[in-house]
Design a protein around this motif. Structure first.
Motif, mmCIF file in Angstrom:
data_model
loop_
_atom_site.group_PDB
_atom_site.id
_atom_site.type_symbol
_atom_site.label_atom_id
_atom_site.label_comp_id
_atom_site.label_asym_id
_atom_site.label_seq_id
_atom_site.Cartn_x
_atom_site.Cartn_y
_atom_site.Cartn_z
ATOM 1 N N LEU A 9 0.829 -1.198 0.000
ATOM 2 C CA LEU A 9 0.000 0.000 0.000
ATOM 3 C C LEU A 9 0.869 1.256 0.000
ATOM 4 C CD1 LEU A 9 -3.278 0.599 1.847
ATOM 5 C CD2 LEU A 9 -1.443 2.238 2.205
ATOM 6 N N THR A 10 1.951 1.226 0.781
ATOM 7 C CA THR A 10 2.860 2.374 0.827
ATOM 8 C C THR A 10 3.541 2.583 -0.519
ATOM 9 O OG1 THR A 10 3.282 1.942 3.177
ATOM 10 C CG2 THR A 10 4.838 3.378 2.020
ATOM 11 N N SER A 13 1.002 3.968 -3.062
ATOM 12 C CA SER A 13 0.700 5.367 -2.762
ATOM 13 C C SER A 13 1.877 6.271 -3.117
ATOM 14 C CB SER A 13 0.349 5.523 -1.284
ATOM 15 O OG SER A 13 -0.760 4.715 -0.939
ATOM 16 N N TRP A 16 1.795 6.577 -7.015
ATOM 17 C CA TRP A 16 0.684 7.432 -7.455
ATOM 18 C C TRP A 16 0.816 8.853 -6.935
ATOM 19 C CZ3 TRP A 16 -3.705 3.302 -6.784
ATOM 20 C CH2 TRP A 16 -3.867 2.635 -7.999
ATOM 21 N N GLY A 17 1.360 9.007 -5.716
ATOM 22 C CA GLY A 17 1.514 10.339 -5.158
ATOM 23 C C GLY A 17 2.561 11.169 -5.875
ATOM 24 N N THR A 254 -5.667 3.213 -0.455
ATOM 25 C CA THR A 254 -4.566 3.951 -1.096
ATOM 26 C C THR A 254 -4.996 5.371 -1.431
ATOM 27 O OG1 THR A 254 -5.242 3.023 -3.242
ATOM 28 C CG2 THR A 254 -3.444 1.911 -2.074
ATOM 29 N N ASN A 255 -6.300 5.575 -1.674
ATOM 30 C CA ASN A 255 -6.798 6.914 -1.983
ATOM 31 C C ASN A 255 -6.644 7.862 -0.801
ATOM 32 O OD1 ASN A 255 -8.398 6.737 -4.773
ATOM 33 N ND2 ASN A 255 -8.695 4.824 -3.665
ATOM 34 N N PHE A 257 -4.023 7.392 1.441
ATOM 35 C CA PHE A 257 -2.599 7.446 1.748
ATOM 36 C C PHE A 257 -1.820 8.309 0.758
ATOM 37 C CE2 PHE A 257 1.332 4.883 3.096
ATOM 38 C CZ PHE A 257 1.402 5.565 4.301
ATOM 39 N N VAL A 258 -2.359 8.494 -0.446
ATOM 40 C CA VAL A 258 -1.671 9.306 -1.452
ATOM 41 C C VAL A 258 -1.420 10.739 -0.956
ATOM 42 C CG1 VAL A 258 -1.933 10.416 -3.712
ATOM 43 C CG2 VAL A 258 -2.311 7.964 -3.473
#
Length: 299
Positions: A9-10, A13, A16-17, A254-255, A257-258
């Motif tokens: 997940l990290t 993110s 994507w971030g 993830t939405n 965490f971004v």
């Protein structure tokens, strides 16, 4: 806690971030439909090469049952439609009409829509922690974004909001569909999805734009390549794997965490200052991730 899921997940993110940085470098030169088409095509090639060179013959030769030959192909097409094609047009259109803060809040509804779909259609077994984690995470997103919230109450802005809401719903549908894929290589599955998306997006970019007339510098071409390899290919493979490990409800976090990754990168690379309210919002989002990880143990 599933440490492997948290790491996935990290990583997702983080990728994507960071995409907004690369998009900013090329958005003035590469029109949006062309950008989506290139990302999908380069991502598909990336996953095809990974599958060819790194996977064993046993992993490459999936069972050829009637279910996989027919129903899985329909799943591939549906995932490509809801994950790449529909959201692309709606997000590109909607973000031209609303502020980035409003867009961030609306895209934060993806986990909520995912949970509603799973609950209404009884697709997965849900625990109270699933609902609590997504609710707490959304509160964290609101606390992080509200101080800088700007709303332009014009007709265009009001039209942009429902477009982004539909895009969020589309993403949620794709998450649930990905969870329904049979056991198979994440690389192979997402390669097929990106190939289908490319088949739709490449003709669309030639019909709507003029991709052959672009003139890009080396840095701009490198940025475009990075977006295709990492932000379409590798991250989709990781996302599919995360869904298989922990389910679509947890993967949808993830939405949340971004923005956390964005704040961290801004602090480290740009020297941005984090105030007390932002720290509080970050802590709430991290708590929601821990709750989501605990809820995923029931799978």
């Amino acid at each position: 806690m599933k440490i492997k899921s948290i790491l996935f997940l990290t990583g997702i993110s983080l990728i994507w971030g960071s995409q907004f940085f690369f998009v900013d470098l090329i958005i003035s030169k590469v029109p949006p439909v062309t950008l989506a088409a290139v990302k999908a095509f380069v991502g598909a090639i990336t996953l095809a090469l990974i599958h060819f060179f790194l996977f064993t013959k046993k992993e490459q030769s999936q069972p050829s049952s009637t279910y996989q030959n027919k129903k899985v192909r329909v799943l591939y097409a549906a995932i490509a439609l809801f994950e790449a094609i529909i959201p692309f047009f709606l997000i590109g259109w909607g973000q031209q009409r609303v502020s980035s803060s409003i867009a961030s809040i609306i895209m934060g509804t993806v986990p909520i829509f995912t949970l509603l779909i799973l609950f209404i259609f009884r697709i997965s077994r849900l625990r109270l922690l699933h609902f609590l984690s997504i609710g707490v995470g959304f509160i964290g997103i609101l606390l992080m974004i509200l101080p800088s919230l700007t709303v332009d109450f014009t007709n265009q802005s009001l039209w942009g909001m429902p477009a982004l809401i539909i895009a969020s719903l589309s993403f949620a549908v794709s998450l649930v569909l990905i969870e329904k894929l049979p056991p198979m290589s994440s690389v192979l599955a997402m390669r097929n999805v990106l190939i289908i998306a490319s088949i739709v997006l490449i003709p669309a970019c030639f019909l709507l734009e003029s991709p052959l007339s672009m003139s890009l510098t080396f840095i701009e071409m490198l940025s475009l390549l990075i977006l295709g390899v990492f932000h379409a290919g590798i991250v989709y493979m990781m996302f599919n794997q995360l869904i298989k490990q922990s389910g679509s409800a947890f993967a949808s976090l993830t939405n949340y965490f971004v923005p956390v990754i964005g704040v961290i990168l801004g602090t480290i690379l740009l020297g941005d200052q984090i105030n007390a309210k932002t720290w509080f919002a970050l802590m709430i989002i991290l708590i929601s991730l821990l709750m989501g990880s605990a809820a995923s143990k029931s799978k």
